[in-house]
Write a protein that holds these residues in place. Structure first.
Motif, PDB file in Angstrom:
ATOM      1  N   LYS A 197      -2.519   4.726  -7.051  1.00 44.59           N
ATOM      2  CA  LYS A 197      -2.050   3.398  -6.670  1.00 44.59           C
ATOM      3  C   LYS A 197      -0.571   3.205  -6.951  1.00 44.59           C
ATOM      4  O   LYS A 197       0.100   2.442  -6.274  1.00 44.59           O
ATOM      5  CB  LYS A 197      -2.834   2.319  -7.411  1.00 44.59           C
ATOM      6  CG  LYS A 197      -4.239   2.141  -6.933  1.00 44.59           C
ATOM      7  CD  LYS A 197      -4.891   1.013  -7.692  1.00 44.59           C
ATOM      8  CE  LYS A 197      -6.315   0.808  -7.275  1.00 44.59           C
ATOM      9  NZ  LYS A 197      -6.962  -0.264  -8.030  1.00 44.59           N
ATOM     10  N   LYS A 230       2.251   5.674  -1.516  1.00 37.80           N
ATOM     11  CA  LYS A 230       1.378   4.827  -2.305  1.00 37.80           C
ATOM     12  C   LYS A 230       0.038   4.721  -1.586  1.00 37.80           C
ATOM     13  O   LYS A 230      -0.009   4.641  -0.361  1.00 37.80           O
ATOM     14  CB  LYS A 230       2.024   3.455  -2.448  1.00 37.80           C
ATOM     15  CG  LYS A 230       1.260   2.472  -3.266  1.00 37.80           C
ATOM     16  CD  LYS A 230       2.024   1.171  -3.340  1.00 37.80           C
ATOM     17  CE  LYS A 230       1.224   0.147  -4.070  1.00 37.80           C
ATOM     18  NZ  LYS A 230       1.923  -1.120  -4.152  1.00 37.80           N
ATOM     19  N   ASP A 260      -4.268   3.072  -1.729  1.00 37.88           N
ATOM     20  CA  ASP A 260      -5.034   1.903  -2.151  1.00 37.88           C
ATOM     21  C   ASP A 260      -5.922   2.165  -3.363  1.00 37.88           C
ATOM     22  O   ASP A 260      -6.280   1.242  -4.078  1.00 37.88           O
ATOM     23  CB  ASP A 260      -5.913   1.407  -1.004  1.00 37.88           C
ATOM     24  CG  ASP A 260      -5.104   0.854   0.142  1.00 37.88           C
ATOM     25  OD1 ASP A 260      -3.958   0.436  -0.109  1.00 37.88           O
ATOM     26  OD2 ASP A 260      -5.608   0.829   1.264  1.00 37.88           O
ATOM     27  N   ILE A 261      -6.316   3.425  -3.584  1.00 39.01           N
ATOM     28  CA  ILE A 261      -7.226   3.754  -4.677  1.00 39.01           C
ATOM     29  C   ILE A 261      -6.691   4.939  -5.467  1.00 39.01           C
ATOM     30  O   ILE A 261      -5.836   5.687  -4.994  1.00 39.01           O
ATOM     31  CB  ILE A 261      -8.643   4.099  -4.153  1.00 39.01           C
ATOM     32  CG1 ILE A 261      -8.587   5.286  -3.191  1.00 39.01           C
ATOM     33  CG2 ILE A 261      -9.305   2.917  -3.511  1.00 39.01           C
ATOM     34  CD1 ILE A 261      -9.931   5.820  -2.801  1.00 39.01           C
TER      35      ILE A 261
END
Length: 117
Positions: free
Chosen positions: A61, A73, A75-76
């Motif tokens: 993240k 970058k 999301d998880i």
């Protein structure tokens, strides 16, 4: 940024769902090895809950700055399980193969992923 105690999603078909980091070699970022225990598993697969295993971080993240001043970058936070020879345990990996995996010589992970960038 991955620290001790972080829980991370596993993105391969080895059978694990979630791994908890025990021993990061430092504050770990994209493309580095970490060690952890498997907390959640799918039924009838290769790994079992509570086993200690190594993993490579494939998505984080936190924004990661590359050498050409671009940033990446996700999301998880996610990882792929590997054995002692840095070969993935699973045969199929969902997710992305990044340039940082290629720099750190995890070529078999990159070949198993669907998307590379």
């Amino acid at each position: 940024m991955i620290i001790k105690g972080s829980k991370i999603k596993i993105l391969d078909n080895s059978g694990g769902k979630v791994i908890q980091i025990i021993n990061p070699y430092k504050i770990s970022v994209l493309g580095e090895k970490v060690q952890g225990t498997i907390k959640k598993v799918k039924k009838r697969k290769r790994v079992t809950a509570g086993t200690l295993c190594a993993a490579v971080l494939t998505q984080t993240k936190q924004k990661f700055l590359r050498l050409d001043n671009s940033s990446i970058k996700f999301d998880i936070n996610s990882c792929v399980l590997i054995n002692n020879k840095s070969v993935p345990i699973a045969s199929k990996i969902t997710g992305f193969g990044t340039y940082e995996l290629k720099i750190n010589k995890f070529n078999k992970i990159i070949l198993s992923t669907r998307y590379n960038f």
